[in-house]
Motif scaffolding. Sequence first.
Motif, PDB file in Angstrom:
ATOM      1  N   ARG A   4       0.819  -1.215   0.000  1.00 17.27           N
ATOM      2  CA  ARG A   4       0.000   0.000   0.000  1.00 17.27           C
ATOM      3  C   ARG A   4       0.855   1.268   0.000  1.00 17.27           C
ATOM      4  NH1 ARG A   4      -5.289  -0.946   0.507  1.00 17.27           N
ATOM      5  NH2 ARG A   4      -5.960  -2.991   1.273  1.00 17.27           N
ATOM      6  N   ASP A   5       2.151   1.075  -0.088  1.00  7.52           N
ATOM      7  CA  ASP A   5       3.064   2.216  -0.142  1.00  7.52           C
ATOM      8  C   ASP A   5       3.235   2.629  -1.610  1.00  7.52           C
ATOM      9  OD1 ASP A   5       5.482   3.788  -0.385  1.00  7.52           O
ATOM     10  OD2 ASP A   5       6.056   3.098   1.617  1.00  7.52           O
ATOM     11  N   ARG A   6       2.717   3.785  -1.972  1.00  2.67           N
ATOM     12  CA  ARG A   6       2.698   4.176  -3.388  1.00  2.67           C
ATOM     13  C   ARG A   6       4.098   4.389  -3.958  1.00  2.67           C
ATOM     14  NH1 ARG A   6       2.382   9.934  -4.399  1.00  2.67           N
ATOM     15  NH2 ARG A   6       2.502  11.155  -2.478  1.00  2.67           N
ATOM     16  N   TYR A   7       5.055   4.754  -3.106  1.00  2.00           N
ATOM     17  CA  TYR A   7       6.414   4.947  -3.593  1.00  2.00           C
ATOM     18  C   TYR A   7       7.065   3.600  -3.906  1.00  2.00           C
ATOM     19  CZ  TYR A   7       5.776   9.714  -1.920  1.00  2.00           C
ATOM     20  OH  TYR A   7       5.300  10.987  -1.738  1.00  2.00           O
ATOM     21  N   VAL A   8       6.797   2.621  -3.062  1.00  2.00           N
ATOM     22  CA  VAL A   8       7.306   1.277  -3.304  1.00  2.00           C
ATOM     23  C   VAL A   8       6.662   0.692  -4.552  1.00  2.00           C
ATOM     24  CG1 VAL A   8       7.329  -1.096  -2.434  1.00  2.00           C
ATOM     25  CG2 VAL A   8       7.907   0.799  -0.908  1.00  2.00           C
ATOM     26  N   LEU A   9       5.350   0.886  -4.692  1.00  2.00           N
ATOM     27  CA  LEU A   9       4.640   0.360  -5.860  1.00  2.00           C
ATOM     28  C   LEU A   9       5.203   0.951  -7.150  1.00  2.00           C
ATOM     29  CD1 LEU A   9       0.930   0.404  -4.598  1.00  2.00           C
ATOM     30  CD2 LEU A   9       2.481  -1.549  -4.737  1.00  2.00           C
ATOM     31  N   ARG A  10       5.490   2.236  -7.134  1.00  2.00           N
ATOM     32  CA  ARG A  10       6.045   2.874  -8.331  1.00  2.00           C
ATOM     33  C   ARG A  10       7.462   2.364  -8.602  1.00  2.00           C
ATOM     34  NH1 ARG A  10       5.151   3.607 -12.859  1.00  2.00           N
ATOM     35  NH2 ARG A  10       3.098   4.271 -12.138  1.00  2.00           N
ATOM     36  N   ALA A  11       8.257   2.168  -7.547  1.00  2.00           N
ATOM     37  CA  ALA A  11       9.628   1.691  -7.731  1.00  2.00           C
ATOM     38  C   ALA A  11       9.646   0.285  -8.308  1.00  2.00           C
ATOM     39  CB  ALA A  11      10.376   1.729  -6.390  1.00  2.00           C
ATOM     40  N   VAL A  12       8.770  -0.586  -7.802  1.00  2.00           N
ATOM     41  CA  VAL A  12       8.691  -1.963  -8.297  1.00  2.00           C
ATOM     42  C   VAL A  12       8.243  -1.966  -9.757  1.00  2.00           C
ATOM     43  CG1 VAL A  12       7.450  -4.154  -8.104  1.00  2.00           C
ATOM     44  CG2 VAL A  12       8.317  -3.017  -6.045  1.00  2.00           C
ATOM     45  N   THR A  13       7.211  -1.184 -10.051  1.00  2.00           N
ATOM     46  CA  THR A  13       6.693  -1.125 -11.422  1.00  2.00           C
ATOM     47  C   THR A  13       7.757  -0.619 -12.381  1.00  2.00           C
ATOM     48  OG1 THR A  13       4.461  -0.689 -10.581  1.00  2.00           O
ATOM     49  CG2 THR A  13       4.874  -0.174 -12.891  1.00  2.00           C
ATOM     50  N   ASP A  14       8.470   0.425 -11.992  1.00  2.00           N
ATOM     51  CA  ASP A  14       9.512   0.984 -12.863  1.00  2.00           C
ATOM     52  C   ASP A  14      10.645  -0.013 -13.079  1.00  2.00           C
ATOM     53  OD1 ASP A  14       8.065   3.286 -13.109  1.00  2.00           O
ATOM     54  OD2 ASP A  14       9.282   4.478 -11.714  1.00  2.00           O
ATOM     55  N   GLU A  15      10.958  -0.808 -12.064  1.00  2.00           N
ATOM     56  CA  GLU A  15      12.005  -1.822 -12.230  1.00  2.00           C
ATOM     57  C   GLU A  15      11.584  -2.867 -13.254  1.00  2.00           C
ATOM     58  OE1 GLU A  15      14.486  -5.167  -9.626  1.00  2.00           O
ATOM     59  OE2 GLU A  15      13.553  -3.472  -8.586  1.00  2.00           O
ATOM     60  N   VAL A  16      10.312  -3.286 -13.173  1.00  2.00           N
ATOM     61  CA  VAL A  16       9.799  -4.258 -14.139  1.00  2.00           C
ATOM     62  C   VAL A  16       9.848  -3.680 -15.552  1.00  2.00           C
ATOM     63  CG1 VAL A  16       7.740  -5.521 -14.904  1.00  2.00           C
ATOM     64  CG2 VAL A  16       8.323  -5.439 -12.474  1.00  2.00           C
ATOM     65  N   MET A  17       9.394  -2.435 -15.701  1.00  2.00           N
ATOM     66  CA  MET A  17       9.356  -1.818 -17.025  1.00  2.00           C
ATOM     67  C   MET A  17      10.761  -1.598 -17.574  1.00  2.00           C
ATOM     68  SD  MET A  17       6.222  -1.868 -17.523  1.00  2.00           S
ATOM     69  CE  MET A  17       6.135  -1.064 -19.123  1.00  2.00           C
ATOM     70  N   SER A  18      11.719  -1.329 -16.697  1.00  2.00           N
ATOM     71  CA  SER A  18      13.106  -1.175 -17.145  1.00  2.00           C
ATOM     72  C   SER A  18      13.631  -2.482 -17.733  1.00  2.00           C
ATOM     73  CB  SER A  18      13.979  -0.739 -15.961  1.00  2.00           C
ATOM     74  OG  SER A  18      15.338  -0.644 -16.347  1.00  2.00           O
ATOM     75  N   GLU A  19      13.268  -3.601 -17.106  1.00  2.00           N
ATOM     76  CA  GLU A  19      13.679  -4.902 -17.614  1.00  2.00           C
ATOM     77  C   GLU A  19      13.002  -5.206 -18.952  1.00  2.00           C
ATOM     78  OE1 GLU A  19      16.007  -7.000 -16.457  1.00  2.00           O
ATOM     79  OE2 GLU A  19      16.482  -5.426 -15.004  1.00  2.00           O
ATOM     80  N   VAL A  20      11.723  -4.860 -19.055  1.00  2.00           N
ATOM     81  CA  VAL A  20      10.999  -5.071 -20.315  1.00  2.00           C
ATOM     82  C   VAL A  20      11.633  -4.255 -21.429  1.00  2.00           C
ATOM     83  CG1 VAL A  20       8.787  -4.755 -21.517  1.00  2.00           C
ATOM     84  CG2 VAL A  20       8.819  -5.638 -19.169  1.00  2.00           C
ATOM     85  N   MET A  21      12.009  -3.015 -21.123  1.00  2.00           N
ATOM     86  CA  MET A  21      12.651  -2.141 -22.115  1.00  2.00           C
ATOM     87  C   MET A  21      13.978  -2.732 -22.581  1.00  2.00           C
ATOM     88  SD  MET A  21      13.760   1.883 -21.757  1.00  2.00           S
ATOM     89  CE  MET A  21      14.967   1.517 -20.471  1.00  2.00           C
ATOM     90  N   SER A  22      14.750  -3.275 -21.641  1.00  2.00           N
ATOM     91  CA  SER A  22      16.032  -3.886 -22.006  1.00  2.00           C
ATOM     92  C   SER A  22      15.833  -5.088 -22.919  1.00  2.00           C
ATOM     93  CB  SER A  22      16.784  -4.306 -20.741  1.00  2.00           C
ATOM     94  OG  SER A  22      17.125  -3.194 -19.950  1.00  2.00           O
ATOM     95  N   LEU A  23      14.777  -5.841 -22.666  1.00  2.00           N
ATOM     96  CA  LEU A  23      14.506  -7.030 -23.464  1.00  2.00           C
ATOM     97  C   LEU A  23      13.973  -6.682 -24.849  1.00  2.00           C
ATOM     98  CD1 LEU A  23      12.747  -9.181 -20.703  1.00  2.00           C
ATOM     99  CD2 LEU A  23      14.976  -9.686 -21.726  1.00  2.00           C
ATOM    100  N   SER A  24      13.146  -5.657 -24.929  1.00  2.00           N
ATOM    101  CA  SER A  24      12.468  -5.322 -26.186  1.00  2.00           C
ATOM    102  C   SER A  24      13.255  -4.353 -27.061  1.00  2.00           C
ATOM    103  CB  SER A  24      11.094  -4.722 -25.897  1.00  2.00           C
ATOM    104  OG  SER A  24      11.220  -3.425 -25.300  1.00  2.00           O
ATOM    105  N   GLY A  25      14.097  -3.520 -26.435  1.00  2.00           N
ATOM    106  CA  GLY A  25      14.822  -2.507 -27.194  1.00  2.00           C
ATOM    107  C   GLY A  25      13.965  -1.316 -27.580  1.00  2.00           C
TER     108      GLY A  25
END
Length: 226
Positions: free
Chosen positions: A191-212
């Motif tokens: 329920r911590d919005r800062y943690v939720l955003r950090a986790v989401t951004d980490e996932v999206m960073s990995e997706v970006m690395s994979l997809s280019g």
Amino acid sequence: MSRFLLIKASLGTLLRVLFRPRVEGAENIPGSGPVILAGNHLTFIDSVILPLVSKRQVFFIGKDEYVTGKGPKGRLMAWFFTGVGMIPVDRDGGRGGVAALMTGRRVLEEGHIFGIYPEGTRSPDGRLYRGRTGIARLALMTGAPVVPFAMIGTDEVQPDGKGLPRFGRGRRITVRFGESLDFSRYEGMDRDRYVLRAVTDEVMSEVMSLSGQEYVDMYATKAKAA
């Protein structure tokens, strides 16, 4: 034979013949237990390709209109989508997001794979857009590992998500899975919005690395509206 295995045996073979899909990193998907697959979304057939290239059945949320059509075509679509793992949810209502989240939680608590597109909708221009934090809430609520993935080339096969897929030389699909992400360090902080955003951004960073893909720090729905 289950309906999923029947569809995979028949359409999976046709898929390999027509598109020669390249699957990379499939070994990163755990052989058992709950798993969240989180990736980019380029076109409609992403949700057809992903279940057919995964060794385990992938359950995912889909528009309820895919299973409510009338006539032979409507019944065939309903048979196919529910067979490959789509769970119909009315996402247009005020509680659509909550229903999708609770559905994903149930799937994971039953020990299955749940597929999700954090962008929330198809990319309007092939770029990768900001992820919504539902992926993070799901991961922290269930403790399930997140395996990022990238769909590459599906928008060339089916531009704009419209019409039948195009066949021909030079059109090849790649599905690339990354290494599993563990967010257990954030247990109890769903329920911590800062943690939720950090986790989401980490996932999206990995997706970006994979997809280019080029990343855009904006929600795709806002980009479409503009």
